[in-house]
Design an enzyme around this catalytic site. Structure first.
Site, PDB file in Angstrom:
ATOM      1  N   HIS A 318       0.865  -1.181   0.000  1.00 24.69           N
ATOM      2  CA  HIS A 318       0.000   0.000   0.000  1.00 24.69           C
ATOM      3  C   HIS A 318       0.901   1.229   0.000  1.00 24.69           C
ATOM      4  O   HIS A 318       1.807   1.327   0.830  1.00 24.69           O
ATOM      5  CB  HIS A 318      -0.890  -0.009   1.234  1.00 24.69           C
ATOM      6  CG  HIS A 318      -2.006   0.994   1.185  1.00 24.69           C
ATOM      7  ND1 HIS A 318      -1.778   2.345   1.295  1.00 24.69           N
ATOM      8  CD2 HIS A 318      -3.327   0.853   1.023  1.00 24.69           C
ATOM      9  CE1 HIS A 318      -2.934   2.985   1.196  1.00 24.69           C
ATOM     10  NE2 HIS A 318      -3.895   2.101   1.042  1.00 24.69           N
ATOM     11  N   ARG A 338      -6.210  10.065  -0.632  1.00 23.07           N
ATOM     12  CA  ARG A 338      -5.654  10.441  -1.935  1.00 23.07           C
ATOM     13  C   ARG A 338      -6.775  10.754  -2.922  1.00 23.07           C
ATOM     14  O   ARG A 338      -6.717  11.725  -3.657  1.00 23.07           O
ATOM     15  CB  ARG A 338      -4.785   9.322  -2.507  1.00 23.07           C
ATOM     16  CG  ARG A 338      -3.313   9.551  -2.299  1.00 23.07           C
ATOM     17  CD  ARG A 338      -2.499   8.436  -2.904  1.00 23.07           C
ATOM     18  NE  ARG A 338      -2.760   7.160  -2.314  1.00 23.07           N
ATOM     19  CZ  ARG A 338      -2.935   6.022  -3.005  1.00 23.07           C
ATOM     20  NH1 ARG A 338      -2.863   6.020  -4.306  1.00 23.07           N
ATOM     21  NH2 ARG A 338      -3.180   4.896  -2.375  1.00 23.07           N
TER      22      ARG A 338
END
Lengths: 539, 226
Positions: A318, A338
């Site tokens: 990740h 994000r």
């Protein structure tokens, strides 16, 4: 403000206005492949070796996993009495996360007697930590086919199309089921299920419960299992070996009670292995986002009875694992941050990749920045880049970060960091096993009586899983495993309990000239300071 | 990396025994550092599963404090222990058999009426949830307010350990949250429509086409639709 941030984060604030006006283009496929080949951990040659015997002989995987696959059974010196099983049930479920709990509920619904055995507590899992959401096509301009297209593209076209098709088509049904159990998905102003966009997707189709999606799911599933008096749950009792019958079918398992060290023998017509991920193997010394028990137990257990693995060498890192403060090292900062607009920023205040590229691309880009000297070093020597979260409030208005990401606000808040006003440092963290035990659309393996569901299985995500497809995977395939195991229970009798598969495995090991480096499964990582270091310092 | 010599050592008391550990360690980190093998009391290591509830005192202070052991930093003079389990009376209910959730709250949790406002549950919650308020909301019939308050409950059981009315506030809040979602939250027409479409086989022709594609065909198909 955090002391380290106060001294080093000013470049982030200084460049924010400029970065907000920038558009960072998505990479062309050839550039993506080049980036991955040079910087993604899956491509680091000396981290890999060939598996020397068994169903995946010749396939490559990381050293850490190869050692476990070639590991010996822990039932060596100490014989177990298999003649009088402690439990005899239709379905044994191994694993107490989202897929295990779902499988147990569905097997029970199918009329089976069920025993669920879990290594830690029911609910201690990677599921409980999932933040971002679960993918399901609901909007007018979306469809299961579009969902398939996104996942296939993200998975580098290595996804098993049959598995992917059933996952995306089962999606609305399993989400509806979760809703009927009381999972409280966010609504928008019109009262419809609120959808968000995730990395690598062309449509907004993530349903979430703020950034506590996994917690809500696991809370509800655990409560549902506990409410079913007829599902027997044994905690702190991981499986250490499967049991097989005369024809090689799986007929049960041996568990080890971690409190008492006693062995528990379970006879079952079907065994559903739902034991989750591998993060605590710390592959290539990466920190991990995974829970304490994520030691990939499914893989050696199933390998020893003759089940094949799919893509055993591909892992998902990740992109945004926290690296500062040290107490948070490895913890996930949800991708939703994000997709909500946060920027990745290097030492010089520059963006260096489009934040919405798929995870493996973003990881490789971050690793490149650090390897080429544009990373930031924490006080304890970890390298990373900045995640500019405050830009979300700058773009959308004050209070948005606090409202959308209460879990993240709390996690950092405990350490005196306010993510609405301070950027944080991140680096890729070992997060997910893209591959796993090979399954068919009903979770069946080549070994009769053995079913695998959830992260422990492989194929549906190809070589790179998209955000929101893991929560979907576990409920879809937990459901299918439960139903299928219940059907099998109506059709077969209990088989004999033997360790014949261990003998066969040891013979293969010997023929290949292999001396096992370890016994497997690992069960738990050992972080206790080593005896040579542990001189009691007088207090 | 800093070596041990660089890190300052502080004194903590683990279940009554004193140890020297580097500062800036978590409670769980300190347990491992001092040689304790832990099976119970470690879960997600990420602050959301409630396995590592920790009760502690700090130097010269009689007050009892709480935290989650995977996140809580040790400090000099701290005395702690971990509480990985607390027996909790949990009524069994089937969500699909409930008809009148607000009335049935009192069938499953009659003790929910006994709150004496002592506030011990709020003081002990490591997630700083107004769990007393959530119970009061549920009893009043405001299940939405209870649901909102209980969003971040990690079911650690500390509130159960302190409640003088001997109820399980976390379980009451979970009941309210689950039933609010099932009975009162707005329904989702979009999901129903998708399920109906799939049952009708709306995309079956497309699937036939897709499953017949070879590798090159699959790439072409997907890229055209991205």
């Amino acid at each position: 403000m955090d002391e380290f941030h106060a001294r080093h984060a000013s470049v982030v604030e200084a460049t924010r206005a400029h970065r907000m006006k920038e558009a960072v283009p998505l990479l062309r496929d050839s550039d993506k492949e080049d980036l991955l080949a040079r910087f993604h951990p899956d491509y680091k040659r000396d981290a890999y070796r060939a598996i020397r015997f068994g169903p995946n002989q010749g396939d490559e995987t990381v050293h850490e996993l190869a050692a476990l696959l070639e590991g010996d059974s822990p039932l060596g010196q100490d014989p177990v009495d298999l003649s009088k099983p402690d439990y005899r049930v239709d379905v044994l479920v191994l694993g107490g996360g989202g897929s295990g709990a779902t499988a147990a509920l569905k097997a029970r619904e199918g009329g089976s007697t069920v025993l669920l055995a879990t290594k830690l507590r029911l609910g201690d899992s990677n599921t409980v930590m999932a933040e971002g959401g679960i993918q399901v096509a609901v909007k007018e301009d979306d469809s299961p086919v579009q969902h398939f297209v996104d996942a296939m593209h993200g998975g580098h076209y290595k996804n098993d199309p049959a598995l992917l098709k059933v996952m995306v088509e089962d999606a609305p049904f399993v989400v509806n089921w979760l809703d009927s159990l009381g999972v409280l998905f966010d609504r928008d102003e019109d009262g419809n299920l609120k959808v968000k966009k995730g990395g690598g997707t062309s449509r907004a189709r993530l349903l979430a419960c703020k950034d506590y999606t996994g917690l809500d799911l696991m809370r509800v599933l655990k409560d549902s299992v506990l409410n079913e008096e007829s599902i027997r749950v044994i905690e702190f009792a991981p499986a250490v070996e499967l049991l097989t019958g005369a024809d090689g079918a799986v007929t049960g398992a041996v568990l080890r009670n971690l409190d008492t060290d006693q062995r528990i023998v379970v006879q079952a017509k079907s065994v559903i292995v739902a034991t989750g991920g591998i993060g605590r193997l710390h592959i290539q010394s990466f920190p991990t986002s995974n829970h304490f028990g994520a030691t990939g137990d499914a893989l050696p257990l199933c390998y020893r009875v003759g089940a094949r693995l799919t893509y055993p060498g591909t892992f998902q890192y990740h992109p945004t694992g926290a690296i500062h403060p040290e107490q948070m090292a490895g913890l996930l900062v949800t991708e939703a941050i994000r997709s909500g607009g946060a920027h990745l920023v290097n030492k010089s205040g520059e963006r260096f990749v489009n934040e919405m590229e798929a995870r493996d691309v973003v990881c490789a880009a971050i690793i490149r920045e650090c390897m080429e000297g544009r990373g930031v070093e924490t006080p304890l020597g970890r390298q990373g880049v900045w995640l500019d979260i405050p830009v979300i409030d700058t773009m959308n208005g004050e209070g948005v970060v606090k409202r959308r990401y209460p879990g993240m606000v709390r996690k950092y808040g405990r350490h005196g960091i306010n993510i609405a006003t301070e950027p944080v440092l991140i680096y890729p963290t070992l997060h997910y096993q893209n591959g796993g035990v090979h399954i068919g659309v009903n979770c069946e393996t080549e070994v009769p009586g053995l079913y695998v569901a959830g992260e422990a299985s492989g194929g549906v995500h190809g070589t790179n899983r998209l955000m929101g497809n893991s929560l979907l995977d576990i409920i879809v395939f937990g459901t299918r495993a439960g139903h299928t195991a219940a059907e099998r229970a109506k059709e077969v009798e209990h088989g004999n309990l033997t360790l014949a598969h261990v003998e066969r495995f040891r013979a293969q090991m010997k023929a290949a000239g292999v001396t096992p480096e370890t016994t497997s499964p690992m069960l738990l990582p050992n972080y206790v300071r080593r005896p040579s270091e542990a001189v009691e310092t007088p207090a | 990396m800093l070596t041990e010599a660089d890190q300052n050592l502080i004194t903590v008391e683990i279940m009554g025994n004193r140890h020297r550990v580097p500062e800036a360690m978590t409670v769980i980190g300190a347990m491992w550092y001092t040689g304790h093998t832990m099976t119970r009391g470690v879960g997600c290591l990420g602050g959301v599963c409630g396995a590592c509830a920790t009760v502690y005192r700090t130097k010269d202070d009689f007050a009892l404090k709480v935290g989650l052991g995977c996140q809580l930093k040790v400090e000099d003079g701290m005395s702690f222990f971990m509480t990985p389990f607390y027996p909790t009376a949990k009524p069994n209910y089937r969500i699909d058999e409930i008809e009148h959730p607000k009335e049935e709250l009192f069938k499953y949790f009659p003790e929910s009426l006994n709150c004496r406002n002592c506030n011990a549950c709020n003081k002990v919650c490591p997630q700083e949830i107004d769990i007393k308020g959530a119970v009061k909301d549920a009893v009043k019939g405001d299940f939405q307010a209870a649901a909102d308050k209980a969003l971040s409950c990690v079911m650690c059981g500390l509130c159960v350990s302190r409640c003088i009315a001997e109820m399980a506030p976390n379980m009451i809040a979970l009941y309210a949250r689950r039933t609010w979602s099932v009975f009162y939250a707005t329904k989702h027409e979009r999901l129903d429509r998708q399920m109906a479409d799939i049952e009708k086989g709306r995309w079956n022709d497309e699937w036939q086409k897709i499953l017949a594609l070879d590798d090159a065909g699959m790439k072409e198909y997907c890229k055209a639709r991205r």
